[in-house]
Design an enzyme around this catalytic site. Sequence first.
Site, PDB file in Angstrom:
ATOM      1  N   LYS A   1      -3.617   9.292  -5.021  1.00 44.66           N
ATOM      2  CA  LYS A   1      -3.043   8.380  -6.166  1.00 44.66           C
ATOM      3  C   LYS A   1      -2.919   9.128  -7.500  1.00 44.66           C
ATOM      4  CE  LYS A   1      -3.922   4.143  -3.855  1.00 44.66           C
ATOM      5  NZ  LYS A   1      -5.163   2.876  -3.757  1.00 44.66           N
TER       6      LYS A   1
ATOM      7  N   GLY B   1      -0.432   3.958  -3.399  1.00 46.23           N
ATOM      8  CA  GLY B   1       0.250   2.993  -4.363  1.00 46.23           C
ATOM      9  C   GLY B   1      -0.727   2.096  -4.989  1.00 46.23           C
TER      10      GLY B   1
ATOM     11  N   LYS C   1       0.790   0.191   7.169  1.00 45.65           N
ATOM     12  CA  LYS C   1      -0.736   0.123   7.078  1.00 45.65           C
ATOM     13  C   LYS C   1      -0.782  -1.381   7.028  1.00 45.65           C
ATOM     14  CE  LYS C   1      -2.969   0.786   2.774  1.00 45.65           C
ATOM     15  NZ  LYS C   1      -3.257   1.856   1.747  1.00 45.65           N
TER      16      LYS C   1
ATOM     17  N   LYS D   1      -4.320  -3.957   6.017  1.00 50.36           N
ATOM     18  CA  LYS D   1      -5.540  -4.143   5.417  1.00 50.36           C
ATOM     19  C   LYS D   1      -6.461  -4.725   6.705  1.00 50.36           C
ATOM     20  CE  LYS D   1      -4.832  -2.628   1.250  1.00 50.36           C
ATOM     21  NZ  LYS D   1      -5.558  -1.461   0.625  1.00 50.36           N
TER      22      LYS D   1
ATOM     23  N   SER E   1       2.269  -1.193   2.891  1.00 47.67           N
ATOM     24  CA  SER E   1       0.844  -1.771   2.915  1.00 47.67           C
ATOM     25  C   SER E   1       1.034  -3.095   2.836  1.00 47.67           C
ATOM     26  CB  SER E   1       0.056  -1.173   1.831  1.00 47.67           C
ATOM     27  OG  SER E   1      -1.257  -1.900   1.716  1.00 47.67           O
TER      28      SER E   1
ATOM     29  N   ASP F   1      -6.568   0.271   6.409  1.00 50.69           N
ATOM     30  CA  ASP F   1      -7.305   0.389   5.199  1.00 50.69           C
ATOM     31  C   ASP F   1      -8.243  -0.562   5.183  1.00 50.69           C
ATOM     32  OD1 ASP F   1      -8.081   1.087   2.899  1.00 50.69           O
ATOM     33  OD2 ASP F   1      -6.224   0.990   1.859  1.00 50.69           O
TER      34      ASP F   1
ATOM     35  N   ASP G   1      -9.479   7.322   0.397  1.00 51.22           N
ATOM     36  CA  ASP G   1      -8.703   7.021  -0.719  1.00 51.22           C
ATOM     37  C   ASP G   1      -9.694   7.031  -2.123  1.00 51.22           C
ATOM     38  OD1 ASP G   1      -7.222   5.456  -2.825  1.00 51.22           O
ATOM     39  OD2 ASP G   1      -7.094   3.649  -1.358  1.00 51.22           O
TER      40      ASP G   1
ATOM     41  N   GLU H   1      -8.188   4.058   6.872  1.00 48.88           N
ATOM     42  CA  GLU H   1      -8.515   4.701   5.340  1.00 48.88           C
ATOM     43  C   GLU H   1      -9.768   3.909   4.829  1.00 48.88           C
ATOM     44  OE1 GLU H   1      -5.107   3.624   3.127  1.00 48.88           O
ATOM     45  OE2 GLU H   1      -6.086   3.915   1.138  1.00 48.88           O
TER      46      GLU H   1
HETATM   47  O1  OSB Z   1      -6.392   0.578  -1.054  1.00 48.71           O
HETATM   48  O2  OSB Z   1      -4.640   1.556  -1.295  1.00 48.71           O
HETATM   49  C1  OSB Z   1      -5.304   0.693  -1.587  1.00 48.71           C
HETATM   50  C2  OSB Z   1      -3.113  -1.857  -3.765  1.00 48.71           C
HETATM   51  C3  OSB Z   1      -4.335  -1.965  -4.680  1.00 48.71           C
HETATM   52  C4  OSB Z   1      -5.542  -1.425  -4.477  1.00 48.71           C
HETATM   53  C5  OSB Z   1      -5.712  -0.709  -3.682  1.00 48.71           C
HETATM   54  C6  OSB Z   1      -4.850  -0.298  -2.557  1.00 48.71           C
HETATM   55  C7  OSB Z   1      -3.425  -1.028  -2.567  1.00 48.71           C
HETATM   56  C8  OSB Z   1      -2.606  -0.921  -1.412  1.00 48.71           C
HETATM   57  C9  OSB Z   1      -1.084  -1.379  -1.826  1.00 48.71           C
HETATM   58  O3  OSB Z   1      -2.774  -0.621  -0.365  1.00 48.71           O
HETATM   59  C10 OSB Z   1      -0.318  -0.047  -2.142  1.00 48.71           C
HETATM   60  C11 OSB Z   1       1.214  -0.223  -2.793  1.00 48.71           C
HETATM   61  O4  OSB Z   1       1.861  -0.886  -1.875  1.00 48.71           O
HETATM   62  O5  OSB Z   1       1.376   0.102  -3.836  1.00 48.71           O
HETATM   63 MG    MG Z   2      -6.504   2.133   0.253  1.00 47.18          MG
END
Ligand code: OSB
Ligand code: MG
Length: 382
Positions: free
Chosen positions: A276, A304, A175, A177, A149, A202, A252, A227
Amino acid sequence: MPEAQSPAAALEGLAVPKIDRLDFVTVKLPFVAPFGTSVYTWTDKEALLLRLESDGVTAWSECVSDPDPFYSYETNGTVRHIVQDFLLPLVEPGITLGDLDARFRRVRGHGMAKATVENGILVLIALRKGVPLHELMGRPARKIMSGLSIGLKETKEELVAAVEKAVARKYGRVKMKVKKGQDVDWVRAVRDRFPDLPLMVDANGDYTLADSAHLRRLDEFDLMMVEQPLSYSDIYEHSLLQKEMSTPICLDESIHGLADAAAAIALGACRIVNIKQGRVGGLMESMRIAAHCARHGVGVWSGGMDETGIGRAVNIHLQTAEGFTLPGDTSETANYFDEDIADPPVVLDTNGFIDIPRGPGLGVRIVPERILKRALRWERLL
Ligand code: OSB
Ligand code: MG
């Protein structure tokens, strides 16, 4: 007809062991680089850990909440309160994990608090039995797919460079953001450079239905999924958006348990679910959701929360369960921390896969000196 066996049956039948001592330990680990999302930019990981002791065996569990309520309503503060005042009084040696789960349902929501306690007990049981967590789940070991991510970047060049690094490491998918004003052109920059990369975005709920036409522009990039484009609390409007978009929607934030996943699937609000475990109440509920999704042809992956090696290991074991068909947000420790509190760190093999840590429980060693070095507070509960 007899009811089909629960996908989490192997865990539900286990008995809660006696617990001799319990502590909350708050640790703070600096990130190697800030992690930016549409809702907040985190510069370090402040994690609430639960330490459980039983007959000289020590188990650790990590809560996925942050100190702030910007991603989730649960915070390290609410978790401390709910665990101490409402969940721990329900923990009774000898009852089954299924019974404990049923008791916990009286507390509405607070899945992060519940997961912290349940997962801690499960790891404790695995350690006492001397078996790896996935074996306790009744699941054989297998290589786990990786996924990275990538947070919001200042420039497209920085983003493309980060994706380039991930591709070189052979991550199973990438992924990125996105947020309003930092989306279509940024996706195009990555897609032009990597035409065949399994790629997804995402939005962490940054858009509304008024942005439908704009979001539809993402359809041209052959993304695996988008996402949580709409509100963190919405399911229904995602079902309207999914009818408008060819790109699969993944939920999510909206998924807090099996009922949410079932509603989302029934409404056609998503074609993929990000589970999660730390948000939906733990491993047992995660197994139930994943199996439900599998029965309905809905893809599942493990999300995660930038976890330390404790939560990261739980996510790895979880992915041995039925239904985890897609690469998740399980990446190498080095993306987050120079020095984690658990050892060994997560690394990818030459094909971009992750081995399940060997050994009882999580299979990783929690290094006491590193915990002490990173501890902000230590609270004895029992
Ligand atoms: O939206 O998935 C998410 C991290 C913190 C809060 C929300 C998210 C995330 C990530 C990182 O996308 C996931 C990771 O690498 O652990
Ligand atoms: Mg997410």
